[in-house]
Design an enzyme around this catalytic site. Structure first.
Site: not given
Length: 595
Positions: A162, A295, A439-441
């Site tokens: 992604m 997540r 990562y991933e927020g």
């Protein structure tokens, strides 16, 4: 020190705690009986410990290598291990049978993924992201896109990525500049640079399918104008095989603190051919399908690295001789006692066990909610499971990675000076797990998402339903002196969480800074309450086994670790509540220039 897959622990969670056999009438679950689960877990343990774990240190020391021709070579042994993963069908466990997958529940795939990540976190990211790309296309792609890409992604023959982050924007995707120009033939030309793209280029698969966020010319500004595109490294030919090279190039690799075996790429899209997924300007919703799955996978990484680090620390503590036990020598024939006799070492190891075992139960429960939200025939059950999955995704991601980092840090501490060297694996676990909080927020963003969006959604329906379920569970399970303390602990945590919810409702609306300043502590309060529930449930199962005459020490150990959780970890809930209710005043007291 070899990695020992926690097969028994996984079987206990799947069969005894979560009772996946009770869902045998649901698609996929009918194929996941106890015998099948046992076989999958045993084989997963053999593959991850025998094939992936030996490459973990190799990947850390060797890393990936970028060449001026824009190619990337993965560490020695990775490509062969990936071939074995594909041939063994491991990539296809949770994929739909219509696209060549095995159609098993996601929670079973999660079990394999945890073992894979413990054995080799950097390697496991390649198939993990591929499954995320599969899910995004499955949810939003056209029938033609599904037919072309999903069988290859499901099997792992092709990999996926992604592409979100750009040099000037990370979490704020509304600022992205990558452009998509329609060509009039159903394709778009994609141009822009993406950074920090895991698995953006490598030598392990015949093709790499990039899912790219871009803005179509004339689209609205901000997140409302974002679209999602399939941009393959090689454009599939008429037979669906890799054809012409597309205009997507790796311009370099990041030098990172950890996960060296994972290729973290700078990707340049130069008039690359792309295909729209879904509708224009609706790409972010589709990408969130992939991101939410990722997540959960990142929360898994926190548990997985903590498990591996805890195993290494326990082995070291049993072997390392230093000092004598305060209660008298435990190794009288040796020059010193192993350090595991010392209470402070035991404290760190017990904290690790309590957090890993409780956190894993929470992780598996959350994954099961995802399965039920899609598969259960009862709309009410699907709705509740969907509510729980949405509410708990930020908690799984942030709480389990934060606690995973603590376990890895304590594991390094148990190693003493040896842990700070590269002679032992402790430093790698510490370095690898650290990215999971980012990562991933970032975990701070997850906490804001929890208090700002997930908590108030549908008038707080998910949280209120969960709190009511916890209260009913506790009331209905009382009557055994061995397990009532676990219910007391759960009731106390639930009451503190209810207090925190009420405070946020009263004070967060009047001053949003109050909600933001307390979001970290609120998320941890939710996480602790979830673990208290898991430990209460595990204690009930263990005590029932003991009462039935099962003398397996697994059950007495489970109760002992659970009692440690009640005494030493759960009291943190009160601290988090006090911090939450202190508001934003002290947090925001200094002007920016004072820092």
């Amino acid at each position: 020190m070899p990695y020992r897959p926690p097969v028994r622990e996984h079987a206990f969670l799947l069969n005894d705690l979560l009772g996946i056999g009770e869902h045998a009438d649901l698609p996929g679950f009918s194929e996941a009986g106890p015998d099948v689960v046992a076989q999958i877990l045993d084989e997963a343990g053999r593959f991850t410990s025998g094939v992936l774990a030996p490459l973990n240190a190799v990947g850390d020391k060797e890393g990936c290598t970028w060449s001026p021709d824009h190619s990337v070579r993965t560490p020695k042994g990775f490509a062969d291990a990936y071939r074995q993963l594909v041939e063994g069908g491991w990539a296809a466990i949770g994929a739909d049978t219509a696209f060549g997958g095995q159609g098993l529940p996601h929670v079973i795939n999660l079990s394999f993924s945890e073992m894979s990540s413990s054995a080799n976190m950097a390697f496991s990211m390649y198939p993990g992201l591929t499954h995320g790309a599969y899910s995004a296309i499955l949810n939003g792609g056209s029938d033609a896109q599904k037919a072309l890409y999903l069988p290859k992604l499901a099997s792992g023959e092709w990999c996926g990525t992604m592409n979100l982050t750009e040099p000037h924007c990370g979490t704020d995707l509304g600022l992205l500049r990558t452009r998509a120009t329609p060509q009039g033939d159903g394709t778009y030309r994609i141009s822009g640079t993406k950074i920090w793209i895991s698995g953006g280029e490598h030598d392990m698969a015949d093709n790499i399918v990039h899912l790219v966020l871009a803005r179509v010319e004339g689209a609205p500004e901000g997140v409302r104008g974002i679209s999602l595109f399939i941009v393959p490294k090689f454009i599939p030919d008429a037979d669906g095989k890799p054809g012409a090279r597309n205009g997507v190039w790796c311009d370099g690799l990041e030098e990172k603190m950890g996960i060296h075996g994972s290729a973290t790429c700078v990707m340049r899209h130069e008039e690359a051919v792309g295909w729209l997924v879904g509708e224009e300007n609706r790409g972010l919703a589709l990408m969130f399908v992939m991101m939410n799955e990722a997540r959960i996978g990142v929360g898994l990484q926190g548990i997985a690295q903590a498990e591996a680090a805890l195993q290494a620390a326990s082995d070291f503590a049993r072997d390392r001789l230093q000092g004598r036990a305060l209660t008298g020598p435990k190794n009288p024939d040796g020059p010193a006692d192993p350090i595991i006799v010392h209470p402070d070492v035991r404290r760190q190891l017990m904290e690790g066990k309590a957090l890993v075992e409780g956190g894993r139960a929470f992780l598996f429960w959350a994954a099961l909610q995802g399965d039920l939200s899609h598969l259960h025939p009862d709309e009410a059950v699907r709705q509740k499971a969907s509510d729980y999955a949405a509410l708990m995704t930020p908690v799984v991601k942030a709480y389990l990675t934060d606690r995973g980092l603590k376990v890895c840090s304590d594991a390094l501490q148990v190693h003493g000076g040896s842990g700070f060297t590269e002679h032992f694996p402790a430093s790698q676990y510490m370095r690898d797990v650290r990215i999971a909080l980012i990562y991933e927020g970032t975990n701070g963003v997850q906490a804001l998402d929890l208090v700002g969006r997930k908590l108030p959604a549908q008038g707080g329906r998910a949280m209120l339903t969960w709190l009511a379920e916890l209260e009913a569970f506790s009331a209905g399970a009382r009557g055994d002196a061995a397990t009532d303390p676990f219910l007391d602990g759960l009731d106390g945590a639930r009451a503190q969480l209810q207090d925190g919810v009420g405070w946020l409702m009263q004070n967060g609306l009047s001053n949003p800074d109050n909600a933001a300043a307390g979001s970290h502590d609120f998320l941890h309060l939710v996480g602790l309450t979830a673990l208290a529930w898991m430990w209460a449930r595990m204690a009930l199962v263990a005590q029932a086994k003991i009462a039935a005459g099962d003398a397996d020490p697994f059950w007495t150990s489970k109760l002992a670790v659970g009692r440690f959780f009640l005494a030493r970890i759960l009291p943190e809930a009160g601290v988090h509540l006090a911090r939450l209710k202190s508001g934003a005043e002290t947090v925001m007291a200094l002007p920016a220039e004072a820092f």
